[in-house]
Design a protein around this motif. Structure first.
Motif, mmCIF file in Angstrom:
data_model
loop_
_atom_site.group_PDB
_atom_site.id
_atom_site.type_symbol
_atom_site.label_atom_id
_atom_site.label_comp_id
_atom_site.label_asym_id
_atom_site.label_seq_id
_atom_site.Cartn_x
_atom_site.Cartn_y
_atom_site.Cartn_z
ATOM 1 N N SER A 171 0.846 -1.183 0.000
ATOM 2 C CA SER A 171 0.000 0.000 0.000
ATOM 3 C C SER A 171 0.883 1.235 0.000
ATOM 4 C CB SER A 171 -0.940 0.007 1.192
ATOM 5 O OG SER A 171 -0.331 0.611 2.300
ATOM 6 N N GLY A 172 0.312 2.348 -0.442
ATOM 7 C CA GLY A 172 1.045 3.607 -0.395
ATOM 8 C C GLY A 172 2.236 3.683 -1.318
ATOM 9 N N SER A 224 -1.965 4.710 -4.589
ATOM 10 C CA SER A 224 -0.948 4.409 -5.586
ATOM 11 C C SER A 224 -0.387 5.679 -6.186
ATOM 12 C CB SER A 224 -1.536 3.568 -6.705
ATOM 13 O OG SER A 224 -2.307 2.549 -6.156
ATOM 14 N N LEU A 225 -1.139 6.769 -6.101
ATOM 15 C CA LEU A 225 -0.652 8.033 -6.632
ATOM 16 C C LEU A 225 -0.500 9.019 -5.487
ATOM 17 C CD1 LEU A 225 -2.948 8.216 -9.731
ATOM 18 C CD2 LEU A 225 -0.514 7.890 -9.751
ATOM 19 N N GLN A 226 0.432 9.933 -5.675
ATOM 20 C CA GLN A 226 0.677 10.899 -4.607
ATOM 21 C C GLN A 226 -0.441 11.919 -4.557
ATOM 22 O OE1 GLN A 226 4.105 13.578 -4.991
ATOM 23 N NE2 GLN A 226 5.168 12.016 -3.850
ATOM 24 N N LEU A 284 -6.321 -3.838 -7.697
ATOM 25 C CA LEU A 284 -5.969 -2.464 -7.328
ATOM 26 C C LEU A 284 -7.119 -1.821 -6.573
ATOM 27 C CD1 LEU A 284 -3.968 -0.073 -7.699
ATOM 28 C CD2 LEU A 284 -5.213 0.506 -9.754
ATOM 29 N N MET A 285 -6.860 -1.449 -5.319
ATOM 30 C CA MET A 285 -7.873 -0.746 -4.532
ATOM 31 C C MET A 285 -7.550 0.738 -4.536
ATOM 32 S SD MET A 285 -7.934 -3.226 -1.210
ATOM 33 C CE MET A 285 -8.728 -2.060 -0.153
ATOM 34 N N ASP A 297 -6.099 8.818 -4.366
ATOM 35 C CA ASP A 297 -6.241 8.386 -5.756
ATOM 36 C C ASP A 297 -7.370 9.128 -6.467
ATOM 37 O OD1 ASP A 297 -5.447 5.021 -4.782
ATOM 38 O OD2 ASP A 297 -4.176 6.569 -5.679
ATOM 39 N N PRO A 298 -7.331 9.178 -7.806
ATOM 40 C CA PRO A 298 -8.349 9.913 -8.559
ATOM 41 C C PRO A 298 -9.672 9.154 -8.672
ATOM 42 C CG PRO A 298 -6.750 8.995 -10.068
ATOM 43 C CD PRO A 298 -6.242 8.703 -8.705
ATOM 44 N N VAL A 299 -10.301 8.913 -7.533
ATOM 45 C CA VAL A 299 -11.637 8.319 -7.512
ATOM 46 C C VAL A 299 -12.454 9.137 -6.519
ATOM 47 C CG1 VAL A 299 -10.971 5.975 -8.113
ATOM 48 C CG2 VAL A 299 -10.882 6.697 -5.746
#
Lengths: 429, 234
Positions: free
Chosen positions: A175-176, A221-223, A267-268, A273-275
């Protein structure tokens, strides 16, 4: 599993009031709480002719009884929308507080008929969080408050029996990853990819890594995108598309594509993240990760996520649920908080009070209908794990996953005996 | 493989710098994978309780300043379509297994394209894990005609290439490029249309397309600027 994951997908677009969510939560857990209360206080309830009162409004003065309701914490430091609206506009907004708890918090028990304030020393020892369904044994005193003698919560749900697995089979939990524009852990990420795809190490190491059957990425997963105000640039109305950097997303896409050729990957999404921000977070849109989505081994899943691998049930979140509960209590023992969510039989009781969530109408997807074998929480400060035993021989391995960008650690869980260990990737450069 | 290379280079006298990869269990009972330059190899070995593997990770002329140099060399060059490109070369300690990762020859349409080799524990066999047959190329030639028909329909079904990875009877992992039908809605632009067009007519239209894209972008910018000018600048 499919039914449980299906409940986490938000299908309707409209928004409504949240009172329904509390009502169905109470309905869903009331019977379980009463059953557990019967087992715990059975003798007391029968001997003293103490009855369970169906409505809180029916509580009579001086009569010992047992009531069931939803906990509501009245806290001074909890972010309150009315304060935001009424405060003066020219004062700068105060930074968000790390903790909501203080010495003068009040605890109320609510159900569909009314609410009553709970007092008693036993409350101070419990972890008190808004949204928990619990039963209390006590009586009303002259001030109109309810003196609590004992508390009971729903308890662990049913756990399907763990299968017998003879060979070592590992699941990788990460994670992260936090891929960003100036990514400092790119070498660690590459080492991890090569380790998982079997390109690293001698034949002994490769035999070990060939036993890794799946990888679950638990969020972030994204900063986090920080908007930096550039004083020299002229301010423009509207959205300045030149400030958006698409490189991190395409880096993530390439990374997943490479790993997917070897391992199935789930992928969670996480907080960065862009959700959508509110829980349950919906899966990534396939257009964001075009190369990875072409692989049949790649799955985009919700946060939280139920998963069954060879009969072993995994359940995990990307950390927002536990982070929010930690704001209500003084101590920072996250393993204890995770265990407590199993006792409450609810993953995220603080929704929708302090944690944003979708207003469900017919069911509460955060009620745990079964106990998982492995319960993982992503994006925590450091790795920690323990095995918890339930009252009916349930056995859960709780794992707190550290952030990969900060620690360079991934966690491998062995399905045979639920042992887990970390593997750290680093370099001396 | 790289250790042989290093041995051969040291004979000639010009020893390049090597970065080693150590896998093992540290004295704190933690599994770790660590990259060390050659100078620090011995002292780092002392910190490990059990060493499971040591091998050369990469070789370069001088010691790299930081890890980013090792990361950048792994990026696959995408514009160079004419040559056989070996981009990842990792060594293993068993010398009889041939290890070439990620070979991408692209202009040779008649041969099978072998894209990923992975070493196995069985040292004598060569394992082909990915193969794409040339039938894919033929499909691409036929597809522009299909695409032109589809462009007339704003919403409907389109052919999408998907990769399916499965284990065949012999236990090899096979990844297969298949075409599947997928429904899409009006207004979505299909990036693969432009992609496939570029492949069929390699030189001329690739230049044309890039010029078109630049031209379009300029056009967008000018209209965007004028719209923003309406709101004024703060």
């Amino acid at each position: 599993m499919h039914a449980l994951n299906d409940e986490l997908l938000v299908k309707e677009k409209g928004f409504r009031q949240y009172s329904n969510l509390y009502y169905i939560r109470l309905l869903g857990l009331k019977t379980h709480v009463l059953n557990t209360a019967q087992k715990k206080w059975g003798s007391i309830l029968e001997s003293n002719a103490v009855d369970t009162v169906n409505k809180i409004l029916d509580v009579k003065l001086g009569v010992t009884c047992c009531i069931v309701g939803t906990v509501y914490m009245e806290m001074r430091f909890k972010p309150n929308i009315l304060d935001d609206v009424t405060k003066e506009h020219w004062a700068p907004p105060s930074p968000p507080r790390p903790k909501y708890c203080s010495a003068d918090d009040n605890l109320f028990l609510e159900d569909e008929s009314g609410r009553i304030k709970l007092v008693g020393d036993i409350l101070k020892r419990e972890i008190r969080v808004t949204g928990v369904i619990m039963a209390v044994l006590g009586k009303e005193n002259t001030e109109g408050n309810f003196e609590v003698y004992d508390i009971c919560v729903a308890g662990f749900p049913y756990q399907p029996s763990a299968p017998v697995i003879t060979d070592d089979k590992y699941i990788a939990l990460v994670s992260g990853i936090n891929i960003g524009p100036n990514y400092s852990s790119a070498l660690q990420l590459q080492l991890m990819t090569e380790y998982l795809t079997g390109e690293l190490g001698n034949s002994f190491v490769q035999t070990l890594t060939s036993k890794i059957a799946r990888m679950i990425i638990a969020g972030n997963s994204l900063q986090e995108i920080k908007v930096v105000e550039d004083e020299k640039k002229e301010k423009k109305y509207g959205y300045d598309s030149s400030s958006y950097n698409a490189q991190p997303l395409s880096d993530l896409d390439n990374l997943l594509n490479e790993i997917c050729s070897e391992l199935p990957v789930d992928l969670m999404p996480g907080g960065n993240d862009p959700v959508n921000t509110f829980l349950p977070q919906q899966p990534f849109i396939s257009g964001l990760l075009p190369k990875a989505c072409q692989n049949s081994t790649f799955q985009r899943v919700t946060n939280p996520y139920w998963c069954e691998i060879d009969g072993v049930v995994f359940f995990g979140t990307s950390g927002q649920t536990i982070d929010d509960i930690a704001k209500y209590v003084e101590n920072e023992d996250r393993l204890k908080l995770a265990e407590q969510t199993l006792h409450w039989r609810h993953v995220a009781p603080t929704t929708p009070d302090t944690l944003w969530c979708h207003p469900f109408r017919d069911y509460d997807p955060f009620i745990m209908k079964q106990t998982p074998h492995v319960y993982f929480i992503g994006n925590q400060k450091e790795f920690a794990t323990t095995i918890i035993k339930g009252p009916e021989q349930q056995c859960v391995r709780i794992i707190l996953l550290p952030s990969f960008a900060e620690t360079g650690n991934i966690v491998l869980v062995n399905l045979k005996n639920l042992d887990c260990h970390t593997v750290s990737f680093s370099s001396t450069f | 493989m790289l250790s042989e290379f290093e041995a051969s280079m040291s004979i000639t006298g010009k020893t390049p710098h090597a970065v080693y990869c150590i896998c093992g269990i540290t004295k704190e009972d933690r599994h770790a994978v660590l990259l060390v330059p050659k100078e620090e190899l011995e002292e780092t070995k002392q910190k490990y309780k059990t060493l499971t593997s040591i091998h050369i990770y990469s070789m370069e002329e001088h010691r790299p300043k930081d890890g980013s140099a090792l990361v950048i060399t792994d990026y696959k060059p995408t514009t160079d379509e004419s040559a056989l490109v070996i981009t990842d070369c990792k060594s293993t300690t068993d010398e009889s297994a041939l290890v070439i990762m990620d070979c991408k020859p692209t202009t040779d349409e008649s041969a099978h394209i072998i894209t990923d080799y992975k070493p196995t524990t069985d040292e004598s066999t060569l394992v082909i894990t990915d193969y794409k047959s040339n039938s894919m190329e033929i499909d691409q030639e036929q597809s522009p005609q299909l695409l032109s028909k589809k462009q007339a329909l704003p919403c409907g079904k389109r052919k999408v290439s998907k990769k399916r990875i499965y284990q065949d009877a012999k236990g090899f992992k096979v990844s297969e490029d298949t075409y599947e039908w997928e429904s899409f809605s009006e207004g979505e632009c299909d990036p693969r249309q432009t992609g496939i067009n570029v492949k069929i007519k390699p030189e001329r239209s690739s230049i044309k397309n890039s010029v078109n894209k630049r031209g379009k972008r300029k056009g967008d910018d000018s209209s965007q600027k004028s719209l923003l000018n309406f709101f004024g600048k703060i």
